[in-house]
Scaffold this active site. Structure first.
Site, short mmCIF file in Angstrom:
data_model
loop_
_atom_site.label_atom_id
_atom_site.label_comp_id
_atom_site.label_asym_id
_atom_site.label_seq_id
_atom_site.Cartn_x
_atom_site.Cartn_y
_atom_site.Cartn_z
N ARG A 100 0.81 -1.24 0.00
CA ARG A 100 0.00 0.00 0.00
C ARG A 100 0.84 1.28 0.00
O ARG A 100 0.35 2.36 0.34
CB ARG A 100 -0.97 0.03 1.17
CG ARG A 100 -2.00 -1.05 1.12
CD ARG A 100 -3.28 -0.64 1.84
NE ARG A 100 -4.09 -1.82 2.07
CZ ARG A 100 -4.03 -2.57 3.16
NH1 ARG A 100 -3.23 -2.21 4.15
NH2 ARG A 100 -4.79 -3.63 3.27
N LYS A 122 3.53 11.75 -11.27
CA LYS A 122 2.62 10.89 -12.05
C LYS A 122 3.40 9.64 -12.41
O LYS A 122 4.41 9.71 -13.12
CB LYS A 122 2.23 11.59 -13.36
CG LYS A 122 1.21 12.66 -13.24
CD LYS A 122 0.83 13.04 -14.66
CE LYS A 122 0.00 14.27 -14.76
NZ LYS A 122 -0.16 14.69 -16.16
N GLU A 164 11.26 18.13 -24.63
CA GLU A 164 10.56 18.63 -23.43
C GLU A 164 11.08 20.02 -23.03
O GLU A 164 10.33 20.85 -22.52
CB GLU A 164 10.71 17.66 -22.26
CG GLU A 164 10.03 16.30 -22.47
CD GLU A 164 8.50 16.33 -22.44
OE1 GLU A 164 7.92 17.42 -22.22
OE2 GLU A 164 7.90 15.26 -22.64
N LYS A 206 9.02 23.04 -14.19
CA LYS A 206 8.05 21.99 -13.91
C LYS A 206 7.71 21.92 -12.42
O LYS A 206 6.56 21.76 -12.04
CB LYS A 206 8.57 20.64 -14.42
CG LYS A 206 7.55 19.54 -14.15
CD LYS A 206 7.63 18.38 -15.07
CE LYS A 206 6.53 17.37 -14.73
NZ LYS A 206 6.59 16.16 -15.51
N GLU A 216 -3.27 18.35 -11.33
CA GLU A 216 -3.61 18.76 -12.70
C GLU A 216 -5.05 19.25 -12.84
O GLU A 216 -5.84 18.73 -13.62
CB GLU A 216 -3.34 17.60 -13.67
CG GLU A 216 -3.25 18.10 -15.12
CD GLU A 216 -2.75 17.04 -16.08
OE1 GLU A 216 -1.68 16.47 -15.85
OE2 GLU A 216 -3.44 16.81 -17.08
N ARG A 220 -1.23 22.87 -14.39
CA ARG A 220 -0.42 21.70 -14.77
C ARG A 220 -0.79 21.16 -16.16
O ARG A 220 0.02 20.52 -16.81
CB ARG A 220 -0.55 20.59 -13.70
CG ARG A 220 0.36 19.43 -13.99
CD ARG A 220 0.51 18.44 -12.86
NE ARG A 220 1.41 17.39 -13.31
CZ ARG A 220 1.98 16.48 -12.55
NH1 ARG A 220 1.74 16.48 -11.26
NH2 ARG A 220 2.78 15.58 -13.06
N ASN A 224 1.00 19.48 -20.83
CA ASN A 224 0.59 18.51 -21.85
C ASN A 224 0.73 19.05 -23.27
O ASN A 224 0.30 18.40 -24.23
CB ASN A 224 -0.87 18.08 -21.62
CG ASN A 224 -1.01 17.31 -20.32
OD1 ASN A 224 -0.16 16.51 -19.99
ND2 ASN A 224 -2.08 17.59 -19.58
N HIS A 227 1.39 16.81 -26.18
CA HIS A 227 1.29 15.42 -25.73
C HIS A 227 0.00 14.73 -26.16
O HIS A 227 -0.07 13.50 -26.14
CB HIS A 227 1.43 15.34 -24.20
CG HIS A 227 2.86 15.49 -23.75
ND1 HIS A 227 3.61 16.61 -24.02
CD2 HIS A 227 3.68 14.65 -23.07
CE1 HIS A 227 4.82 16.45 -23.51
NE2 HIS A 227 4.90 15.27 -22.93
N HIS A 231 1.03 11.46 -27.66
CA HIS A 231 0.73 10.16 -27.05
C HIS A 231 -0.09 9.28 -27.98
O HIS A 231 0.03 8.05 -27.95
CB HIS A 231 -0.02 10.36 -25.73
CG HIS A 231 0.91 10.68 -24.59
ND1 HIS A 231 0.46 11.12 -23.37
CD2 HIS A 231 2.26 10.61 -24.50
CE1 HIS A 231 1.50 11.31 -22.57
NE2 HIS A 231 2.60 11.02 -23.23
N HIS A 241 9.62 9.28 -27.50
CA HIS A 241 8.71 10.26 -26.89
C HIS A 241 8.97 11.65 -27.45
O HIS A 241 8.04 12.39 -27.76
CB HIS A 241 8.88 10.24 -25.37
CG HIS A 241 7.93 11.14 -24.66
ND1 HIS A 241 6.56 10.92 -24.63
CD2 HIS A 241 8.13 12.30 -23.97
CE1 HIS A 241 5.97 11.89 -23.95
NE2 HIS A 241 6.90 12.74 -23.53
N1 GLY Z 1 6.21 11.51 -13.88
C1 GLY Z 1 6.01 12.61 -14.71
C2 GLY Z 1 5.05 13.61 -14.21
O1 GLY Z 1 4.59 13.54 -13.09
O2 GLY Z 1 4.70 14.53 -14.93
#
Ligand code: GLY
Length: 338
Positions: A100, A122, A164, A206, A216, A220, A224, A227, A231, A241
């Site tokens: 957990r 993320k 990026e 960032k 997000e 945030r 993207n 992206h 993606h 990427h």
């Molecule tokens: N792991 C990438 C982000 O949180 O944007």
């Protein structure tokens, strides 16, 4: 945010012991990183995975969990992802669900993970063509930056990172956009001081955004940029990427010119090309749209798209999916008719 991440700028891999006790820490890496830096892993419990986006899947998560159990990882253990975005995303995800949730940190080994993938919490895995479809948001305890690790980085990986970096410049930092226009990838590769300052500048862009909006809900979303289409074509066409989001940024900038009167489309495409990145590609617009509809930013009717009002100023704008479908087809005409 659940945890305040500690950023160790200009660190050395050897200092890792200060943040993770070797007796109950487990390093997760891939075959490429392990082969390039074998001696650094001496004395550490290490799980070595096959390299590549194809392994950023649930099956690999299960393999890592089995290994952790077999090696005796417990609730007070620390997981450390040592690698690029695939490794850090996967390690962060395993750390979030193993017993957990256990403590974790990252040592990013690619330019892309230093400026982007390792930051933000993320973490997760892909499901088929759908990138990052499963995962969670949970911040790492620490990020250790050892710029010496970049010495073995292949050219394609440098380009990935610059995609990026150019994204950050386009949405947030017009001055950095101009700096990048006057330099080259080789300049940064050969000038460690300028490189370290560029990495830190990008990481801080960032960090600022994700600290204000970790889940997000607003700001945030700007990260993207490029992206959404990126993606949708990355896994299907086995693009890196950086290549995928470079095409995605070109599309988004082209839409911005059309919808927002964005004036620097040519400059943005020129900058991407300057850093060895593609701007157009012969993808199947219909197929890309099918994947894009499943994007986490879409509700089935419209999608939150990141556009540019001007260089250094990204904006989030909902676009109807039918409009996006048509724009994709029109964008493809540029490939076929110039
Ligand atoms: N792991 C990438 C982000 O949180 O944007």
């Amino acid at each position: 945010m659940d945890t305040k991440t500690q950023y160790i700028w200009q660190g050395a891999f050897a200092q890792l012991e200060k943040w993770a006790n070797p007796a109950d820490s487990f390093l997760v890496t891939d075959e490429n990183v392990f082969a390039a830096h074998k001696s650094k892993f001496k004395g550490w419990n290490t799980i070595v995975l096959k390299a590549g986006e194809a392994y950023k899947v649930q099956q690999t998560v299960d393999v890592v969990i089995d290994r952790l159990l077999a090696m005796g990882a417990h609730r007070q253990s620390t997981l450390v992802g040592v690698g690029g975005g695939v490794i850090t995303d996967l390690t962060g995800y395993v750390a979030g669900i193993y017993q957990r949730g256990i403590r974790f940190g990252f040592v990013p080994t690619t330019l892309l993970s230093m400026v982007d993938a390792a930051i933000g919490g993320k973490n997760g895995v892909d499901v088929g063509e759908y990138k990052n479809m499963v995962g969670l948001i949970r911040q790492p305890h620490f990020l250790l930056y050892d710029f010496n690790l970049l010495k073995t980085l292949p050219l394609a990986e440098w380009r990935n990172g610059f995609a990026e970096i150019i994204k950050h410049a386009a949405i947030k930092d017009a001055k950095m956009f101009r700096d990048l226009q006057t330099h080259t990838l080789n300049h940064y590769r050969k000038n460690p001081i300028d490189l370290a300052s560029l990495v830190k500048r990008n990481a801080q862009i960032k960090i600022k955004v994700i600290t204000q909006d970790p889940l997000e809900q607003g700001e945030r979303k700007l990260l993207n940029f490029g992206h959404t289409l990126g993606h949708a074509i990355e896994n299907k066409y086995a693009l890196s990427h950086g290549e995928a989001i470079s095409i995605g940024m070109s599309f988004a900038a082209w839409v911005s010119a059309y919808i927002k009167g964005y004036k620097d489309l040519t400059a943005l495409m020129g900058l991407l090309q300057r850093y060895g990145l593609p701007t157009l590609s012969d993808f199947d617009a219909r197929q890309a749209f099918k994947v894009l509809v499943k994007d986490k930013k879409s509700n089935g009717v419209d999608i939150h798209f990141v556009l540019l009002a001007k260089t250094g100023q990204g904006v989030v704008q909902p676009l109807l999916l039918v409009q996006v479908e048509q724009l994709l087809k029109d964008f493809q005409k540029l490939v076929h008719h110039g």
